[in-house]
Design a protein around this motif. Structure first.
Motif, PDB file in Angstrom:
ATOM      1  N   ALA A  33      27.195  64.872  41.586  1.00 53.27           N
ATOM      2  CA  ALA A  33      27.481  65.459  40.162  1.00 53.27           C
ATOM      3  C   ALA A  33      29.199  65.547  40.130  1.00 53.27           C
ATOM      4  O   ALA A  33      30.055  66.383  41.585  1.00 53.27           O
ATOM      5  N   SER A  63      25.901  63.382  36.496  1.00 51.92           N
ATOM      6  CA  SER A  63      24.338  62.853  37.298  1.00 51.92           C
ATOM      7  C   SER A  63      23.509  62.650  36.315  1.00 51.92           C
ATOM      8  O   SER A  63      22.727  61.610  36.912  1.00 51.92           O
ATOM      9  N   SER A  82      22.208  66.990  41.535  1.00 56.18           N
ATOM     10  CA  SER A  82      22.250  66.739  40.356  1.00 56.18           C
ATOM     11  C   SER A  82      22.731  67.698  39.745  1.00 56.18           C
ATOM     12  O   SER A  82      22.653  69.509  40.293  1.00 56.18           O
ATOM     13  N   VAL A  87      17.417  65.876  34.892  1.00 52.42           N
ATOM     14  CA  VAL A  87      17.888  65.039  35.494  1.00 52.42           C
ATOM     15  C   VAL A  87      17.442  64.067  36.311  1.00 52.42           C
ATOM     16  O   VAL A  87      16.302  63.612  36.257  1.00 52.42           O
TER      17      VAL A  87
END
Length: 291
Positions: A33, A63, A82, A87
């Motif tokens: 991320a 993400s 993430s 996700v």
């Protein structure tokens, strides 16, 4: 002569392939991320390399953007970090390409409103409520795409809740505009730099970004609170699964968790979601030690 050339060419090709494989085995590709750029590139990555002798290769983005690239076979990696468990769910199961079988929740970071201390609106942030300042003429606000990044989605959700809490039905339109407003929406990995360089007056960031980089910020009312929930997994088609395991072991170890805390991340008790039997045994041991 031709036969000798063909044999020599085949040997050379084999040697080159072996060298490529060796290079791959020595490199761990971590997709993460974008809110973790400073943490990963300046702290965790170098510390991991020093600890293991392996090379850290990072790729930062929203993400959801990373997940879409993995599903579309546009990008491969060994580890995926993430900012939202949802996700990972988009990469699990045969219908989603079966890229992820499990993931570990290991840290959190609340959403904040950060501002540039040199901005002409800086004094207003100290005297007025944040939503009032964000409606002032000429203020330049940055955020991420809600379709590509959980932080962007959290931002829209938070302002929507604020509209109700503060009885301002048009607050979202006045402060954010359309969800994909091109005047505000920026790649997550560039947002901090835009603020620090003076291209933005304010923006929506996680606390790990504001505290780590000394960005003046404040947390919205408890009723509006939203936060990143960081997860880690080793992708099922990881080119270097063993290297990915070593990175996961390091990040969730006492040393890795200490680095997370140093950079303003709220470290939590690691929990596994999905197929726990697919989690490497060494990582199980690290997780158990962190309980």
């Amino acid at each position: 002569m031709l036969r000798k050339l063909l044999v020599s060419g085949a040997v050379l090709t084999g040697l080159l392939a072996a060298n490529v494989c060796a290079a791959d085995e020595g490199t761990v590709n971590v997709l993460y991320a974008g809110s973790l750029v400073n943490l990963m590139e300046r702290s965790v990555g170098p510390a991991f390399e020093k600890e293991t002798g392996l090379h850290f290769q990072g790729y930062a983005a929203g993400s959801n953007k990373i997940a879409n690239e993995v599903k579309g076979k546009l990008r491969r990696g060994d580890v995926f970090i993430s900012a939202s468990p949802k996700v990972n769910a988009s990469l699990m199961g045969a219908a989603n390409g079966d890229h992820v079988s499990w993931y570990v929740n290991f840290a959190e970071s609340p959403l904040m409103i950060g501002y540039n201390p040199q901005s002409r609106f800086a004094a207003d942030f100290k005297q007025k409520r944040w939503d009032q300042v964000l409606q002032e003429p000429g203020i330049r606000v940055g955020r991420t795409d809600p379709k590509l990044d959980p932080k962007g989605a959290f931002t829209v959700q938070m302002v929507t809740k604020a509209a109700e809490l503060y009885h301002q039905p048009d607050l979202v339109q006045k402060t954010l505009g359309a969800p994909d407003n091109p005047e505000q929406v920026l790649p997550e990995e560039t947002l901090v730099g835009r603020l620090q360089s003076g291209q933005l007056d304010a923006g929506f960031f996680y606390s790990t970004e504001t505290s780590d980089l000394k960005i003046p910020a404040f947390r919205p009312a408890p009723e509006l609170q939203a936060r990143a929930s960081y997860t880690l997994t080793i992708l099922n088609d990881a080119p270097n699964a063993s290297g990915g395991t070593r990175f996961a072991d390091f990040l969730l170890s006492a040393k890795g968790r200490a680095l997370l805390k140093e950079h303003g991340v709220d470290v939590i008790k690691p929990t596994v979601t999905g197929n726990a039997q697919a989690v490497p045994s060494s990582l199980h041991a690290v997780i158990d030690a962190a309980q």
